[in-house]
Design a protein around this motif. Structure first.
Motif, mmCIF file in Angstrom:
data_model
loop_
_atom_site.group_PDB
_atom_site.id
_atom_site.type_symbol
_atom_site.label_atom_id
_atom_site.label_comp_id
_atom_site.label_asym_id
_atom_site.label_seq_id
_atom_site.Cartn_x
_atom_site.Cartn_y
_atom_site.Cartn_z
ATOM 1 N N LEU A 93 0.828 -1.210 0.000
ATOM 2 C CA LEU A 93 0.000 0.000 0.000
ATOM 3 C C LEU A 93 0.862 1.260 0.000
ATOM 4 C CD1 LEU A 93 -3.017 0.746 0.079
ATOM 5 C CD2 LEU A 93 -2.830 0.870 2.578
ATOM 6 N N SER A 94 2.007 1.199 0.693
ATOM 7 C CA SER A 94 2.898 2.358 0.774
ATOM 8 C C SER A 94 3.582 2.671 -0.544
ATOM 9 C CB SER A 94 3.950 2.127 1.868
ATOM 10 O OG SER A 94 4.825 1.071 1.510
ATOM 11 N N LEU A 95 3.653 1.681 -1.448
ATOM 12 C CA LEU A 95 4.322 1.885 -2.739
ATOM 13 C C LEU A 95 3.361 2.218 -3.875
ATOM 14 C CD1 LEU A 95 6.899 -1.054 -2.733
ATOM 15 C CD2 LEU A 95 7.428 1.379 -2.541
ATOM 16 N N LEU A 96 2.075 2.136 -3.595
ATOM 17 C CA LEU A 96 1.090 2.276 -4.667
ATOM 18 C C LEU A 96 1.194 3.621 -5.374
ATOM 19 C CD1 LEU A 96 -1.155 0.556 -5.903
ATOM 20 C CD2 LEU A 96 -2.766 1.680 -4.355
ATOM 21 N N TYR A 97 1.367 4.704 -4.624
ATOM 22 C CA TYR A 97 1.430 6.041 -5.222
ATOM 23 C C TYR A 97 2.671 6.195 -6.106
ATOM 24 C CZ TYR A 97 2.069 11.076 -5.652
ATOM 25 O OH TYR A 97 2.279 12.337 -6.156
ATOM 26 N N LEU A 98 3.827 5.777 -5.585
ATOM 27 C CA LEU A 98 5.065 5.900 -6.369
ATOM 28 C C LEU A 98 4.972 5.092 -7.664
ATOM 29 C CD1 LEU A 98 8.080 5.731 -3.872
ATOM 30 C CD2 LEU A 98 7.378 7.667 -5.276
ATOM 31 N N ARG A 99 4.411 3.906 -7.573
ATOM 32 C CA ARG A 99 4.329 3.055 -8.754
ATOM 33 C C ARG A 99 3.358 3.622 -9.791
ATOM 34 N NH1 ARG A 99 4.969 -3.173 -6.468
ATOM 35 N NH2 ARG A 99 7.219 -2.970 -6.141
ATOM 36 N N ALA A 100 2.321 4.314 -9.334
ATOM 37 C CA ALA A 100 1.381 4.934 -10.262
ATOM 38 C C ALA A 100 2.053 6.039 -11.075
ATOM 39 C CB ALA A 100 0.184 5.488 -9.504
ATOM 40 N N LYS A 101 3.122 6.622 -10.525
ATOM 41 C CA LYS A 101 3.835 7.704 -11.219
ATOM 42 C C LYS A 101 4.932 7.194 -12.156
ATOM 43 C CE LYS A 101 5.192 11.239 -8.913
ATOM 44 N NZ LYS A 101 5.907 12.036 -7.892
ATOM 45 N N LEU A 102 5.202 5.898 -12.134
ATOM 46 C CA LEU A 102 6.295 5.352 -12.943
ATOM 47 C C LEU A 102 6.028 5.505 -14.432
ATOM 48 C CD1 LEU A 102 7.124 1.981 -11.147
ATOM 49 C CD2 LEU A 102 8.684 3.921 -11.406
ATOM 50 N N ASP A 103 7.112 5.636 -15.193
ATOM 51 C CA ASP A 103 7.062 5.545 -16.643
ATOM 52 C C ASP A 103 7.742 4.236 -17.033
ATOM 53 O OD1 ASP A 103 6.597 6.167 -19.248
ATOM 54 O OD2 ASP A 103 8.164 7.698 -19.423
ATOM 55 N N GLU A 104 7.532 3.784 -18.267
ATOM 56 C CA GLU A 104 8.226 2.585 -18.729
ATOM 57 C C GLU A 104 9.735 2.857 -18.801
ATOM 58 O OE1 GLU A 104 6.742 -0.132 -19.015
ATOM 59 O OE2 GLU A 104 4.632 0.372 -19.302
ATOM 60 N N PRO A 105 10.590 1.891 -18.402
ATOM 61 C CA PRO A 105 12.038 2.090 -18.511
ATOM 62 C C PRO A 105 12.457 2.374 -19.959
ATOM 63 C CG PRO A 105 11.547 0.159 -17.171
ATOM 64 C CD PRO A 105 10.255 0.587 -17.790
ATOM 65 N N GLU A 106 13.479 3.185 -20.126
ATOM 66 C CA GLU A 106 13.945 3.560 -21.470
ATOM 67 C C GLU A 106 14.380 2.343 -22.276
ATOM 68 O OE1 GLU A 106 13.878 6.460 -23.105
ATOM 69 O OE2 GLU A 106 12.729 7.198 -21.389
ATOM 70 N N GLU A 107 15.045 1.393 -21.619
ATOM 71 C CA GLU A 107 15.487 0.195 -22.332
ATOM 72 C C GLU A 107 14.286 -0.566 -22.901
ATOM 73 O OE1 GLU A 107 18.472 -0.831 -23.039
ATOM 74 O OE2 GLU A 107 19.636 0.627 -21.887
ATOM 75 N N PHE A 108 13.202 -0.613 -22.146
ATOM 76 C CA PHE A 108 11.999 -1.306 -22.598
ATOM 77 C C PHE A 108 11.387 -0.600 -23.811
ATOM 78 C CE2 PHE A 108 7.345 -1.978 -22.341
ATOM 79 C CZ PHE A 108 7.321 -3.355 -22.480
ATOM 80 N N LYS A 109 11.397 0.723 -23.786
ATOM 81 C CA LYS A 109 10.852 1.480 -24.919
ATOM 82 C C LYS A 109 11.638 1.209 -26.195
ATOM 83 C CE LYS A 109 9.229 5.402 -22.112
ATOM 84 N NZ LYS A 109 9.410 6.843 -21.856
ATOM 85 N N LYS A 110 12.940 0.999 -26.060
ATOM 86 C CA LYS A 110 13.799 0.830 -27.237
ATOM 87 C C LYS A 110 13.871 -0.608 -27.732
ATOM 88 C CE LYS A 110 17.418 2.622 -25.284
ATOM 89 N NZ LYS A 110 18.814 3.085 -25.070
ATOM 90 N N GLU A 111 13.789 -1.569 -26.821
ATOM 91 C CA GLU A 111 14.164 -2.935 -27.182
ATOM 92 C C GLU A 111 13.041 -3.967 -27.083
ATOM 93 O OE1 GLU A 111 17.075 -3.546 -28.426
ATOM 94 O OE2 GLU A 111 18.006 -1.621 -27.964
ATOM 95 N N SER A 112 11.847 -3.577 -26.664
ATOM 96 C CA SER A 112 10.786 -4.562 -26.455
ATOM 97 C C SER A 112 10.276 -5.132 -27.780
ATOM 98 C CB SER A 112 9.619 -3.931 -25.697
ATOM 99 O OG SER A 112 8.881 -3.064 -26.537
ATOM 100 N N MET A 113 9.597 -6.259 -27.671
ATOM 101 C CA MET A 113 8.951 -6.886 -28.827
ATOM 102 C C MET A 113 7.432 -6.866 -28.664
ATOM 103 S SD MET A 113 11.372 -10.167 -29.700
ATOM 104 C CE MET A 113 13.045 -9.951 -30.335
ATOM 105 N N LYS A 114 6.923 -5.854 -27.963
ATOM 106 C CA LYS A 114 5.494 -5.797 -27.689
ATOM 107 C C LYS A 114 4.666 -5.571 -28.956
ATOM 108 C CE LYS A 114 3.889 -2.105 -25.694
ATOM 109 N NZ LYS A 114 3.653 -1.022 -24.696
ATOM 110 N N ASN A 115 5.300 -5.065 -30.018
ATOM 111 C CA ASN A 115 4.568 -4.784 -31.257
ATOM 112 C C ASN A 115 4.850 -5.806 -32.358
ATOM 113 O OD1 ASN A 115 3.324 -2.294 -30.336
ATOM 114 N ND2 ASN A 115 5.371 -1.388 -30.443
ATOM 115 N N THR A 116 5.424 -6.939 -31.982
ATOM 116 C CA THR A 116 5.712 -7.977 -32.968
ATOM 117 C C THR A 116 5.685 -9.339 -32.292
ATOM 118 O OG1 THR A 116 7.290 -8.700 -34.661
ATOM 119 C CG2 THR A 116 8.209 -7.868 -32.596
#
Length: 515
Positions: free
Chosen positions: A228-251
């Motif tokens: 419960l104490s981490l819920l707010y911080l996690r809601a503010k997270l963005d996707e890691p930069e490495e994930f944005k560059k290297e993921s296969m979510k679109n294939t």
């Protein structure tokens, strides 16, 4: 988008090295506009949820002891005694595999949020377990069911939280990244484990042994607070930069190529994790019972939990020291060295058990056993998650990590069933000297086996292994004719020409601020 370097580019690099060799020491770019806190808090928010794993898995050992005292043979002669302690591991394996897929193919952030919400809901429901008409069997069945579903939430913390934590450390100072990953993953598990025995001890002192039903329910219910104490911080997270560059979510993931590239390494990492958790979680759950046997039946419950807290406290020195050592000597060397010495201490423990299993020598038992646990934390405890999170490409890291971590939980699940069997079948029974020795003989032998695996079969892991591993994987896919232009988010695909081009530019980036 072409990822492999052109021939002219390869020949112009020092000594004709490959892109991987040339950029091995590349500096990971840091946004100069970000403060130290802005670069650090994603690592904290992603990794610190593993505190819940340590607490919620550890506290069931104390709850198990309380339930035995409350319900006697009605509890100990039922399957519930094993199910209540072990069923969480089964749920965790399912959660790891499910959220591993989700974190790679959809979102690291939302996989993490979903697991956090599951932890909050089912930790609360576990505390409120109730059987129809107040029946004991119904209550234990409800507790078992809620613990299983709780395990699914715990499982999500591994591939979503730990993987995102490892990727977020890329924005921290080179030479410090391993320690921060460990501080907010394994050290959090250990801190949770310590509180999992300290909390019931304090509650027994407050409520007294006349109100143990309140003690075990409160002990489980307080597990709601960490997620419960981490819920707010996690809601503010963005996707890691490495994930944005290297993921296969679109294939579609080229699974055959992935297996050819990673099957051996994944098998080794998974086996080491299986062996470590087989011993570590089993010892954690049953340590309170062993201490109770040594102290005798007349010892008050809070003292038994207090000695258990002291035993668990030995986790932290090893984990914290190991975090720094992992940066200094590397995860592979730290892992095989410390787990080797853990095996040696385990054999010593087994040899001296006949002397140590006396109430007068309880302090000696706790100290030697504590050193055994501390060495385990400095070795595989700290480093196996780090190895799993950094020895695969970002595109499949969640699933790679999930399989390795699930192997560990499978080991924990097996260990919680096997350890009582080992003790029960020992000459003289579970409460005899051999009943205490045999688990240490088994565990110590497995420690030496893990050390040999790590020494001979794990790769070197540097500060920038995540980056270089992504390049190696892209080059491999290109060599096999797979189109790497499909990798990354749609925004990244539209605005980038090559991940290798990005890596080449990292040489010009200013050094990071120390964190």
């Amino acid at each position: 988008m072409k990822v492999s370097m052109r021939r002219s580019e390869r020949e112009s690099s020092p000594a004709g090295e490959s892109a991987v060799d040339y950029y091995h020491d590349a500096v990971v770019p840091v946004d100069p506009q970000k403060s130290r806190w802005e670069r650090s808090w994603p690592t904290i928010a992603c990794g610190a949820g593993l505190f819940s794993d340590g607490y919620l898995n550890g506290v069931i050992g104390q709850v198990n002891t309380i339930l035995k005292q409350l319900y006697g043979t009605a509890y100990t002669n039922s399957p519930a005694q094993s199910n209540v302690t072990a069923i969480t591991f089964a749920g965790t394996v399912i959660g790891q595999l499910f959220f591993g897929y989700v974190s790679d193919h959809y979102s690291r952030k939302w996989a993490l949020m979903a697991s956090t919400i599951l932890l909050i809901i089912f930790a609360a429901l576990s505390a409120g377990s109730y059987g129809a008409g107040g029946s004991l069997g119904g209550m234990l069945a409800a507790l078992t069911a809620w613990r299983f579903l709780l395990g699914i939430g715990i499982g999500g913390e591994y591939p979503a939280g730990s993987v995102a934590c490892a990727e977020s450390t890329g924005e921290l100072k080179s030479g410090h990244r391993n320690r921060w990953f460990i501080m907010f993953t394994n050290v959090q598990i250990d801190a949770g484990t310590i509180l999992s025995s300290l909390t019931p001890m304090i509650l027994v002192l407050i409520c007294t042994e006349d109100h143990l039903r309140l003690v075990w329910r409160l002990s489980l219910g307080l597990g709601v607070i960490p997620p419960l104490s981490l819920l707010y911080l996690r809601a503010k997270l963005d996707e890691p930069e490495e994930f944005k560059k290297e993921s296969m979510k679109n294939t579609s993931t080229p699974w055959l190529l992935v297996l050819r590239f990673y099957w051996l390494r994944l098998s080794v990492v998974s086996l080491i994790w299986f062996v470590y958790d087989f011993s570590a979680y089993s010892f954690s759950i049953y340590s309170t019972q062993w201490i109770s046997v040594i102290l005798g039946d007349d010892t008050s419950l809070w003292k038994s939990f207090g000695w258990g807290t002291l035993v668990n406290a030995f986790y932290l020195p090893g984990a914290i020291a190991g975090a720094f050592i992992s940066d200094w000597v590397g995860p592979r060397r730290a892992l095989y060295t410390f787990v080797f010495f853990q095996g040696c201490v385990g054999f010593l423990m087994a040899g001296l058990y006949g002397v140590l299993d006396k109430p007068a020598n309880i302090a000696g038992f706790v100290v030697i056993y504590g050193i055994f646990l501390s060495l385990g934390e400095a070795g595989p405890g700290d480093n196996i998650g780090l190895v799993a999170s950094k020895t695969s490409a970002t595109a499949i890291r969640g699933q790679y990590y999930a399989i390795a971590a699930a192997s560990g939980k499978l080991g924990a699940f097996v260990g919680t069933y096997v350890f009582p069997i080992i003790q029960k079948n020992a000459p003289g029974g579970a409460e005899s000297t051999r009943g205490g020795q045999d688990p240490f003989f088994v565990s110590s032998s497995l420690c030496l086996f893990s050390s040999a695996l790590a020494y001979f079969m794990l790769p070197h892991i540097g500060q920038d292994t995540i980056t270089t591993e992504d390049i190696k994987f892209r080059e491999y896919l290109e060599a096999k004719g797979w189109d790497t232009s499909q990798m990354g988010s749609k925004e990244y695909q539209a605005g980038s020409s090559s991940s290798v081009d990005v890596m080449r530019n990292k040489k010009a980036v200013e050094p990071e601020e120390q964190v």
